[in-house]
Motif scaffolding. Structure first.
Motif, PDB file in Angstrom:
ATOM      1  N   PRO A 172       0.855  -1.332   0.013  1.00  0.00           N
ATOM      2  CA  PRO A 172      -0.081  -0.042  -0.104  1.00  0.00           C
ATOM      3  C   PRO A 172       0.715   1.400   0.035  1.00  0.00           C
ATOM      4  O   PRO A 172       0.568   2.060  -0.728  1.00  0.00           O
ATOM      5  CB  PRO A 172      -0.894  -0.145   1.319  1.00  0.00           C
TER       6      PRO A 172
ATOM      7  N   LEU B 259      -7.191  -9.418  -1.998  1.00  0.00           N
ATOM      8  CA  LEU B 259      -7.475  -8.564  -0.994  1.00  0.00           C
ATOM      9  C   LEU B 259      -6.559  -7.577  -0.918  1.00  0.00           C
ATOM     10  O   LEU B 259      -6.661  -6.292  -0.782  1.00  0.00           O
ATOM     11  CB  LEU B 259      -7.789  -9.245   0.489  1.00  0.00           C
TER      12      LEU B 259
ATOM     13  N   TRP C  97      -6.252  -4.838  -3.864  1.00  0.00           N
ATOM     14  CA  TRP C  97      -7.500  -4.136  -3.937  1.00  0.00           C
ATOM     15  C   TRP C  97      -7.249  -3.004  -2.830  1.00  0.00           C
ATOM     16  O   TRP C  97      -7.504  -1.992  -3.114  1.00  0.00           O
ATOM     17  CB  TRP C  97      -8.944  -4.904  -3.759  1.00  0.00           C
ATOM     18  N   LEU C  98      -6.916  -3.484  -1.801  1.00  0.00           N
ATOM     19  CA  LEU C  98      -6.597  -2.498  -0.669  1.00  0.00           C
ATOM     20  C   LEU C  98      -5.590  -1.501  -1.153  1.00  0.00           C
ATOM     21  O   LEU C  98      -5.745  -0.300  -0.884  1.00  0.00           O
ATOM     22  CB  LEU C  98      -6.047  -3.233   0.583  1.00  0.00           C
ATOM     23  N   SER C  99      -4.234  -2.087  -1.605  1.00  0.00           N
ATOM     24  CA  SER C  99      -3.244  -1.234  -2.065  1.00  0.00           C
ATOM     25  C   SER C  99      -3.687  -0.181  -3.052  1.00  0.00           C
ATOM     26  O   SER C  99      -3.639   1.132  -2.969  1.00  0.00           O
ATOM     27  CB  SER C  99      -2.039  -1.961  -2.545  1.00  0.00           C
TER      28      SER C  99
ATOM     29  N   ALA D 201      -5.968   2.611  -1.502  1.00  0.00           N
ATOM     30  CA  ALA D 201      -5.053   3.529  -1.072  1.00  0.00           C
ATOM     31  C   ALA D 201      -4.519   4.373  -2.078  1.00  0.00           C
ATOM     32  O   ALA D 201      -4.433   5.628  -1.731  1.00  0.00           O
ATOM     33  CB  ALA D 201      -4.140   2.722   0.032  1.00  0.00           C
TER      34      ALA D 201
END
Lengths: 255, 71
Positions: A25, A124, A127-129, A132
């Motif tokens: 991230p 997961l 998509w999170l990174s 962000a």
């Protein structure tokens, strides 16, 4: 299902312990935030860095908010994909090589759920990174350049996220097929590059490579009539890659 | 001189400060991981130089290819 959840939790813990869930991230945030800042300061940078003749006037229009976000996406298309492929290249093959996979699979754990847990954890994390990073880009764009259309930004985010998911799935597929992690990264990046080049050479052939361009158009609030079909094709191709990876795991003889 | 972005130094610092902070965190994490690693691909001092002097890419390179041990 319960076993699968346990395995997913193991993968998440692993990502935290190896710091992958932290640095990925952060790197995506840096990549995303750089783009609006360099676009905004580009006239100044040119004025100070270039050895222009005295009195030359450089006029570069500061791009619109949508254009900056589209440039951010193309940044993710090169460096972002490279980093993602490098981050996940060894997720399966190095576990098989080091014997960790045999250790896990001795227990009553199906190979399908073994793969699916890794796949879920990878998606997961990506998509999170990406959320962000793209969020950071959006923030700086609003701060420095202007507010883009929120609906268009979210649409472009979802479309590009699907393209990233496709590449991650390819990386995991090659990671299960090939023994060398570098080979897996090379194969998945090569496939993504070929699809991307093909999308500009043959814009009428419907394939996942078109998705990056469609996402960049969507961010600039230009709807592409092919979008729905390409999304379906990419989702199908991602699912197919996952099924192939499951099959290759099933046939694999573990050391 | 026609310019849309005038180089206001304090504004530039305000804009870049969060990014420098993130880069610094990345560098510190990489160095901590380097010190705690049992084995690296190549000498540790080389990786320390790479992490410190190549920003962003240096720590990433260490994370993806520098570490050899899987815990």
């Amino acid at each position: 299902m319960a076993i699968w959840l346990v395995l997913v939790r193991k993968e998440v813990v692993e990502a935290l312990r190896s710091m992958k869930a932290v640095w990925l991230p952060l790197v995506f945030i840096l990549l995303g935030a750089m783009q609006p800042i360099t676009s905004y300061y580009m006239p100044e940078i040119l004025k100070h860095a270039g050895n222009m003749p005295e009195g030359s006037i450089i006029q570069i229009p500061v791009p619109s908010a949508g254009e900056v976000l589209a440039q951010t996406l193309s940044q993710y298309g090169t460096l972002g994909l490279l980093i993602v492929a490098l981050a996940f290249m060894g997720m399966i093959s190095s576990e098989i090589n080091s014997g960790t996979a045999s250790f896990t699979l001795v227990k009553p754990v199906g190979r399908t759920s073994f793969f699916l847990s890794k796949w879920a954890a990878a998606l997961l994390l990506v998509w999170l990174s990406f959320a962000a990073g793209f969020g950071a880009s959006w923030y700086y764009t609003v701060l420095l350049i202007g507010a883009p259309d929120a609906g268009a930004v979210v649409q472009g985010f979802l479309l590009y996220g699907l393209w990233l998911s496709f590449v991650v799935t390819l990386t995991l597929l090659f990671s299960s097929l090939l023994r060398s992690p570098a080979g897996a990264a090379f194969a998945s990046l090569g496939t993504a590059a070929v699809l991307a080049v093909a999308s500009s050479l043959f814009p009428h052939a419907w394939q996942p490579g078109l998705l990056a361009g469609i996402a960049a158009e969507a961010v600039q609030a230009a709807a592409n009539p092919k979008a729905t079909a390409v999304v379906m094709i990419t989702a199908a191709a991602t699912a197919l890659a996952a099924v192939l990876a499951c099959l290759s795991m099933k046939r694999k003889a573990l050391p | 001189m026609n310019q849309t972005a005038n180089l206001d130094f304090s504004k530039l610092v305000m804009v870049l400060a969060p990014l420098f902070f993130i880069q610094f965190i990345l560098l510190v994490i990489a160095l901590v991981m380097l010190v705690r690693a049992d084995a690296t691909r190549g000498p540790k001092w080389m990786w320390a130089l790479i992490i410190i002097f190549i920003n962003i890419i240096g720590p990433v390179l260490f994370f993806v290819i520098g570490r050899r041990d899987r815990r």
